[in-house]
Design an enzyme around this catalytic site. Sequence first.
Site, PDB file in Angstrom:
ATOM      1  CG  HIS A 194     -42.353   8.212 -12.489  1.00  0.00           C
ATOM      2  ND1 HIS A 194     -41.686   9.253 -12.000  1.00  0.00           N
ATOM      3  CD2 HIS A 194     -43.623   8.254 -12.264  1.00  0.00           C
ATOM      4  CE1 HIS A 194     -42.407   9.885 -11.359  1.00  0.00           C
ATOM      5  NE2 HIS A 194     -43.775   9.491 -11.092  1.00  0.00           N
ATOM      6  NE  ARG A 238      -6.328  -0.090   4.824  1.00  0.00           N
ATOM      7  CZ  ARG A 238      -6.199  -0.733   5.908  1.00  0.00           C
ATOM      8  NH1 ARG A 238      -6.467  -0.204   7.046  1.00  0.00           N
ATOM      9  NH2 ARG A 238      -5.828  -2.045   5.708  1.00  0.00           N
ATOM     10  CB  VAL A 268      -3.669   9.844   9.113  1.00  0.00           C
ATOM     11  CG1 VAL A 268      -4.347  10.841   9.964  1.00  0.00           C
ATOM     12  CG2 VAL A 268      -2.679   8.926   9.619  1.00  0.00           C
ATOM     13  CG  ASP A 286      -5.758  -1.764  -0.382  1.00  0.00           C
ATOM     14  OD1 ASP A 286      -6.574  -1.550  -1.343  1.00  0.00           O
ATOM     15  OD2 ASP A 286      -6.139  -1.501   0.794  1.00  0.00           O
ATOM     16  CD  GLU A 296      -8.281  16.415   6.307  1.00  0.00           C
ATOM     17  OE1 GLU A 296      -8.772  15.042   6.535  1.00  0.00           O
ATOM     18  OE2 GLU A 296      -7.209  16.374   5.588  1.00  0.00           O
ATOM     19  CB  ALA A 331     -12.950  -4.166  -1.888  1.00  0.00           C
TER      20      ALA A 331
HETATM   21  C1  LIG Z   1     -12.481   0.538   7.762  1.00  0.00           C
HETATM   22  C2  LIG Z   1     -12.440   0.388   6.398  1.00  0.00           C
HETATM   23  C3  LIG Z   1     -13.397   0.204   5.487  1.00  0.00           C
HETATM   24  C4  LIG Z   1     -13.243   0.304   4.190  1.00  0.00           C
HETATM   25  N1  LIG Z   1     -14.407   0.105   3.328  1.00  0.00           N
HETATM   26  C5  LIG Z   1     -14.324   0.265   1.759  1.00  0.00           C
HETATM   27  C6  LIG Z   1     -15.628   0.152   1.165  1.00  0.00           C
HETATM   28  O1  LIG Z   1     -16.505   0.257   1.660  1.00  0.00           O
HETATM   29  N2  LIG Z   1     -15.384  -0.151  -0.397  1.00  0.00           N
HETATM   30  C7  LIG Z   1     -14.082  -0.464  -0.666  1.00  0.00           C
HETATM   31  O2  LIG Z   1     -14.059  -0.707  -1.785  1.00  0.00           O
HETATM   32  N3  LIG Z   1     -12.919  -0.633   0.192  1.00  0.00           N
HETATM   33  C8  LIG Z   1     -13.027  -0.274   1.344  1.00  0.00           C
HETATM   34  N4  LIG Z   1     -12.108  -0.333   2.030  1.00  0.00           N
HETATM   35  C9  LIG Z   1     -10.502  -0.817   1.466  1.00  0.00           C
HETATM   36  C10 LIG Z   1     -10.635  -2.379   1.221  1.00  0.00           C
HETATM   37  O3  LIG Z   1     -10.703  -3.000   2.593  1.00  0.00           O
HETATM   38  C11 LIG Z   1      -9.292  -2.468   0.577  1.00  0.00           C
HETATM   39  O4  LIG Z   1      -9.182  -1.665  -0.447  1.00  0.00           O
HETATM   40  C12 LIG Z   1      -9.527  -3.996   0.259  1.00  0.00           C
HETATM   41  O5  LIG Z   1      -9.417  -4.977   1.452  1.00  0.00           O
HETATM   42  C13 LIG Z   1      -7.860  -4.373  -0.404  1.00  0.00           C
HETATM   43  O6  LIG Z   1      -7.907  -5.546  -0.917  1.00  0.00           O
HETATM   44  P1  LIG Z   1      -6.452  -6.543  -1.061  1.00  0.00           P
HETATM   45  O7  LIG Z   1      -6.909  -7.794  -1.134  1.00  0.00           O
HETATM   46  O8  LIG Z   1      -5.584  -5.778  -1.803  1.00  0.00           O
HETATM   47  O9  LIG Z   1      -5.867  -6.729   0.760  1.00  0.00           O
HETATM   48  P2  LIG Z   1      -6.327  -6.925   2.061  1.00  0.00           P
HETATM   49  O10 LIG Z   1      -7.836  -6.832   2.188  1.00  0.00           O
HETATM   50  O11 LIG Z   1      -5.769  -5.933   2.994  1.00  0.00           O
HETATM   51  O12 LIG Z   1      -5.885  -8.588   2.161  1.00  0.00           O
HETATM   52  C14 LIG Z   1      -4.662  -8.729   2.245  1.00  0.00           C
HETATM   53  C15 LIG Z   1      -4.488 -10.121   2.848  1.00  0.00           C
HETATM   54  O13 LIG Z   1      -3.217 -10.791   2.862  1.00  0.00           O
HETATM   55  C16 LIG Z   1      -2.595 -11.329   3.895  1.00  0.00           C
HETATM   56  N5  LIG Z   1      -1.093 -11.153   3.788  1.00  0.00           N
HETATM   57  C17 LIG Z   1      -0.431 -10.186   3.738  1.00  0.00           C
HETATM   58  N6  LIG Z   1       0.813 -10.461   3.584  1.00  0.00           N
HETATM   59  C18 LIG Z   1       1.038 -11.553   3.779  1.00  0.00           C
HETATM   60  C19 LIG Z   1       2.093 -12.755   3.688  1.00  0.00           C
HETATM   61  N7  LIG Z   1       3.245 -12.273   3.666  1.00  0.00           N
HETATM   62  N8  LIG Z   1       1.559 -13.889   3.843  1.00  0.00           N
HETATM   63  C20 LIG Z   1       0.318 -14.261   3.948  1.00  0.00           C
HETATM   64  N9  LIG Z   1      -0.837 -13.373   4.038  1.00  0.00           N
HETATM   65  C21 LIG Z   1      -0.368 -11.940   3.893  1.00  0.00           C
HETATM   66  C22 LIG Z   1      -3.292 -10.440   5.121  1.00  0.00           C
HETATM   67  O14 LIG Z   1      -3.567 -11.284   6.091  1.00  0.00           O
HETATM   68  C23 LIG Z   1      -4.735  -9.992   4.431  1.00  0.00           C
HETATM   69  O15 LIG Z   1      -5.552 -11.123   4.763  1.00  0.00           O
HETATM   70  C24 LIG Z   1     -12.026  -0.189   3.576  1.00  0.00           C
HETATM   71  C25 LIG Z   1     -11.101  -0.235   4.408  1.00  0.00           C
HETATM   72  C26 LIG Z   1     -11.159  -0.065   5.839  1.00  0.00           C
HETATM   73  C27 LIG Z   1      -9.945  -0.197   6.451  1.00  0.00           C
END
Ligand SMILES: Cc1cc2nc3c(=O)[nH]c(=O)nc-3n(C[C@H](O)[C@H](O)[C@H](O)COP(=O)(O)OP(=O)(O)OC[C@H]3O[C@@H](n4cnc5c(N)ncnc54)[C@H](O)[C@@H]3O)c2cc1C
Length: 481
Positions: free
Chosen positions: A454, A282, A280, A322, A212, A330
């Site tokens: 409890h 996203r 590192v 995100d 880290e 999520a």
């Molecule tokens: C290993 C790991 C573990 C995680 N664990 C947790 C957890 O325990 N709890 C938690 O809250 N969060 C967790 N996260 C974070 C969480 O996954 C994200 O915050 C969440 O998925 C974000 O949701 P989103 O809908 O913004 O984007 P995403 O889930 O990234 O979905 C975006 C979607 O858009 C699609 N897309 C993108 N651009 C286009 C385009 N131009 N045309 C068509 N489709 C497109 C992609 O294919 C994808 O399916 C984790 C992430 C990782 C990597």
Amino acid sequence: MAQQDYDVVVIGAGPAGYVAAIRCAQLGLKTACIDRWRDDAGKERLGGTCLNVGCIPSKALLESSELYEHTRKHLGTHGVHVGDVELDLAGMMSRKDRLIGNLTQGIQGLFKANKVTWLKGQGQLQGERKVCFTSHDGKEEILEPEHIILAPGSHSVELKCAPYDGKYIVDSTGALAFDEVPKRLGVIGGGVIGLELGSVWRRLGSEVVVLEAQDRFLSFCDDQVSQEALKIFGKQGLDIRLSARVTDTQVDEDKGTVTVMYEDEQGRHEERFDRLVVCVGRRPSTDGLVSGPVELLIDERGAIHVDDHCKTTLPNVYAVGDAVRGPMLAHKGSEEGVMVAERIAGMGSTLNYETIPSVIYTLPEIAWVGKTEQELKNKGIPYSVGVFPFAASGRARAMEDTTGFVKLLAHADTDRLLGAHVISSRASELIAECVIALEFGASSEDLGRTVFAHPTLSEAVHEAALATLGHPLHIPPGKKG
Ligand SMILES: Cc1cc2nc3c(=O)[nH]c(=O)nc-3n(C[C@H](O)[C@H](O)[C@H](O)COP(=O)(O)OP(=O)(O)OC[C@H]3O[C@@H](n4cnc5c(N)ncnc54)[C@H](O)[C@@H]3O)c2cc1C
């Protein structure tokens, strides 16, 4: 061919996009959701990162690896003796894959039931009301909905000094699918994802070293929690090295290893691993999302600029999840999706960003909401603090799991709760009651006067509230956790 009859088109079917689409449909809006995700076999999948390569698969492996370790090491304490415990990694992985398959199909079912049209392919914003949809077989269609919701999500950041090769150096997705347990596993990045993945493989038998770059461990957590976590993870065998800046990596195909060069205060070091995971951070997936002279403001990190209600700089175009500011979680994305859908439907919905919980699913789990003690100190806000250790919880003792504590922070003058921090088994569940308390503007006295069943782990929240007021029942008053 122009098709004008969607009220809303959502780009992205992750937790932000698919939830937005479902809520829009519930509110009577004719909705389509575009997503390009395909699995390794080429099959289209809903659910985005979270479902396919994030939250769910990581939790599936955390759960399985925890059971494996628990059965091997801790059942004896309960007087339960099993013979040799065998790891079937392929079985563990296929359970995870089945789970993902079922859940993505579940979303498909919800889309059908709510009459959301799933468009499989790429979406691109081409103007205020224009989306170009290119299906996986290359057909283009221009959609002109009333409203557009962008939810393209994020992807792993790649380090120049440790480029992914899909075998020796991988991102979180690769680390969720190793086909054997690496003898030595290097993890670059001691954040949430690095610790969760490191924990999975350590439990399954890897020797894990976490490098880290920061000098403080889990700097975004309450200091008392991060110090406790560092001690516990160290005892579990996670070798966490702080202030360790990776400068270079070298893959040796013949030996099947990757050597990592890094620097810390003591100088330069080299470590050899069988596999290396880079976690590192996203980055928003906004490359190629917009074409032509569309004036959508995207910042230097690639995040789409939005206001408090997720409105972008273009009329009728929103962005959630995100791909916009705020924690990459999520549930944050989903709630933004709900807010936007409801605002499109004319409701005045808002989202309280102050009470979004965070969880790290290690063992113990770490969960928090609101302010940390150091934040309150830095801001000069007077506070009182109450800590209750699980060592004093009857339920935790019965479970043979007394690690950790609940820590509550309340305003010293008003007693209003400002922050809650839990490190313990199932902290992810315990934090929910604290989130509700903060959301409702509760005081620690409100929690202290609430009846908790409890024996339950949740009593620790009750006792921490009493400790904030100076009169806990099951630890001597004034004792600091
Ligand atoms: C290993 C790991 C573990 C995680 N664990 C947790 C957890 O325990 N709890 C938690 O809250 N969060 C967790 N996260 C974070 C969480 O996954 C994200 O915050 C969440 O998925 C974000 O949701 P989103 O809908 O913004 O984007 P995403 O889930 O990234 O979905 C975006 C979607 O858009 C699609 N897309 C993108 N651009 C286009 C385009 N131009 N045309 C068509 N489709 C497109 C992609 O294919 C994808 O399916 C984790 C992430 C990782 C990597």
